[in-house]
Design a protein around this motif. Structure first.
Motif, mmCIF file in Angstrom:
data_model
loop_
_atom_site.group_PDB
_atom_site.id
_atom_site.type_symbol
_atom_site.label_atom_id
_atom_site.label_comp_id
_atom_site.label_asym_id
_atom_site.label_seq_id
_atom_site.Cartn_x
_atom_site.Cartn_y
_atom_site.Cartn_z
ATOM 1 N N LEU A 26 61.182 73.788 5.068
ATOM 2 C CA LEU A 26 59.755 74.018 5.293
ATOM 3 C C LEU A 26 59.387 73.345 6.603
ATOM 4 N N GLY A 27 59.061 74.143 7.601
ATOM 5 C CA GLY A 27 58.688 73.617 8.909
ATOM 6 C C GLY A 27 58.622 74.751 9.916
ATOM 7 N N ASP A 28 58.010 74.473 11.063
ATOM 8 C CA ASP A 28 57.890 75.515 12.077
ATOM 9 C C ASP A 28 59.248 75.775 12.738
ATOM 10 N N ASP A 29 59.288 76.785 13.629
ATOM 11 C CA ASP A 29 60.559 77.174 14.257
ATOM 12 C C ASP A 29 61.190 76.037 15.048
ATOM 13 N N ASP A 30 60.370 75.257 15.773
ATOM 14 C CA ASP A 30 60.911 74.144 16.553
ATOM 15 C C ASP A 30 61.566 73.107 15.650
ATOM 16 N N PHE A 31 60.903 72.785 14.539
ATOM 17 C CA PHE A 31 61.454 71.814 13.593
ATOM 18 C C PHE A 31 62.783 72.308 13.026
ATOM 19 N N GLN A 32 62.804 73.585 12.620
ATOM 20 C CA GLN A 32 64.023 74.142 12.044
ATOM 21 C C GLN A 32 65.152 74.189 13.073
ATOM 22 N N ALA A 33 64.837 74.521 14.322
ATOM 23 C CA ALA A 33 65.860 74.562 15.367
ATOM 24 C C ALA A 33 66.432 73.165 15.616
ATOM 25 N N ARG A 34 65.573 72.148 15.673
ATOM 26 C CA ARG A 34 66.056 70.775 15.866
ATOM 27 C C ARG A 34 66.937 70.340 14.701
ATOM 28 N N LEU A 35 66.528 70.686 13.490
ATOM 29 C CA LEU A 35 67.294 70.312 12.307
ATOM 30 C C LEU A 35 68.647 71.014 12.295
ATOM 31 N N GLU A 36 68.666 72.307 12.636
ATOM 32 C CA GLU A 36 69.933 73.039 12.703
ATOM 33 C C GLU A 36 70.868 72.432 13.744
ATOM 34 N N LYS A 37 70.318 72.066 14.900
ATOM 35 C CA LYS A 37 71.140 71.465 15.952
ATOM 36 C C LYS A 37 71.707 70.127 15.492
ATOM 37 N N GLN A 38 70.866 69.320 14.844
ATOM 38 C CA GLN A 38 71.309 68.006 14.380
ATOM 39 C C GLN A 38 72.394 68.126 13.309
ATOM 40 N N LEU A 39 72.250 69.086 12.395
ATOM 41 C CA LEU A 39 73.195 69.241 11.297
ATOM 42 C C LEU A 39 74.402 70.111 11.650
ATOM 43 N N GLY A 40 74.272 70.891 12.737
ATOM 44 C CA GLY A 40 75.375 71.761 13.140
ATOM 45 C C GLY A 40 75.588 72.925 12.199
ATOM 46 N N ARG A 41 74.502 73.403 11.604
ATOM 47 C CA ARG A 41 74.619 74.559 10.708
ATOM 48 C C ARG A 41 73.321 75.353 10.683
ATOM 49 N N VAL A 42 73.402 76.611 10.294
ATOM 50 C CA VAL A 42 72.240 77.491 10.234
ATOM 51 C C VAL A 42 71.489 77.227 8.936
ATOM 52 N N LEU A 43 70.188 77.017 9.050
ATOM 53 C CA LEU A 43 69.360 76.776 7.872
ATOM 54 C C LEU A 43 68.356 77.892 7.638
ATOM 55 N N ARG A 44 67.984 78.582 8.711
ATOM 56 C CA ARG A 44 66.975 79.641 8.588
ATOM 57 C C ARG A 44 67.553 80.846 7.865
ATOM 58 N N ARG A 45 66.656 81.612 7.272
ATOM 59 C CA ARG A 45 67.069 82.803 6.535
ATOM 60 C C ARG A 45 67.770 83.783 7.471
ATOM 61 N N GLN A 46 68.897 84.298 7.024
ATOM 62 C CA GLN A 46 69.676 85.272 7.786
ATOM 63 C C GLN A 46 69.566 86.635 7.110
ATOM 64 N N LYS A 47 69.985 87.657 7.823
ATOM 65 C CA LYS A 47 70.003 89.003 7.265
ATOM 66 C C LYS A 47 70.944 89.007 6.066
ATOM 67 N N PRO A 48 70.482 89.505 4.904
ATOM 68 C CA PRO A 48 71.350 89.526 3.731
ATOM 69 C C PRO A 48 72.518 90.497 3.888
ATOM 70 N N GLY A 49 73.543 90.293 3.090
ATOM 71 C CA GLY A 49 74.686 91.181 3.088
ATOM 72 C C GLY A 49 75.876 90.588 3.803
ATOM 73 N N PRO A 50 76.991 91.333 3.804
ATOM 74 C CA PRO A 50 78.203 90.823 4.443
ATOM 75 C C PRO A 50 77.984 90.638 5.939
ATOM 76 N N LYS A 51 78.610 89.634 6.489
ATOM 77 C CA LYS A 51 78.506 89.357 7.916
ATOM 78 C C LYS A 51 79.591 90.131 8.661
ATOM 79 N N LYS A 52 79.250 90.619 9.849
ATOM 80 C CA LYS A 52 80.236 91.318 10.668
ATOM 81 C C LYS A 52 81.222 90.322 11.226
ATOM 82 N N ALA A 53 82.474 90.709 11.260
ATOM 83 C CA ALA A 53 83.522 89.843 11.811
ATOM 84 C C ALA A 53 83.336 89.754 13.318
ATOM 85 N N THR A 54 83.462 88.554 13.830
ATOM 86 C CA THR A 54 83.353 88.373 15.273
ATOM 87 C C THR A 54 84.728 88.569 15.900
ATOM 88 N N PRO A 55 84.782 89.284 17.025
ATOM 89 C CA PRO A 55 86.095 89.492 17.676
ATOM 90 C C PRO A 55 86.637 88.166 18.174
#
Length: 109
Positions: free
Chosen positions: A79-108
């Protein structure tokens, strides 16, 4: 040997990270000397963030704030604005915001 399950730092207005490390550094040899096993501990620096806890706890949340708290509590999302969530993601080194549901495409790669 039994000891109280709670240790308090007192009513210091600010508790620094170094204070927590100093506390652990003091406790480790004492526990070894007195054969005390520490099964778990919790150091809570966030308790120093609010200057006036009585006022904070007695303040009323709006219906919208309560709705948002309950929604995020239910989903487990940050729970927080985009700036807060971006700082938290950077600090933790992981994505926290909601992503598109479903299988993820493989990265080349």
């Amino acid at each position: 040997m039994t000891c109280p399950p709670l240790q308090r730092f007192g009513r210091h207005p600010t508790i620094l990270a170094e204070d927590f490390q100093a506390y652990l550094d003091l406790m480790a040899p004492w526990c070894g000397e007195h054969q005390v096993e520490v099964w778990a501990y919790c150091l809570m620096p966030m308790l120093a963030l609010a200057r006036d806890w009585r006022r904070l706890l007695n303040s009323a949340a709006t219906e919208e704030q309560i709705r948002m708290f309950r929604e995020h509590e239910r989903t487990g999302r940050v729970l927080g604005d985009d700036d807060f969530q971006a700082r938290l993601e950077k600090q933790l080194g992981r994505v926290l915001r909601r992503q598109k549901p479903g299988p993820k495409k493989a990265t080349p790669g």
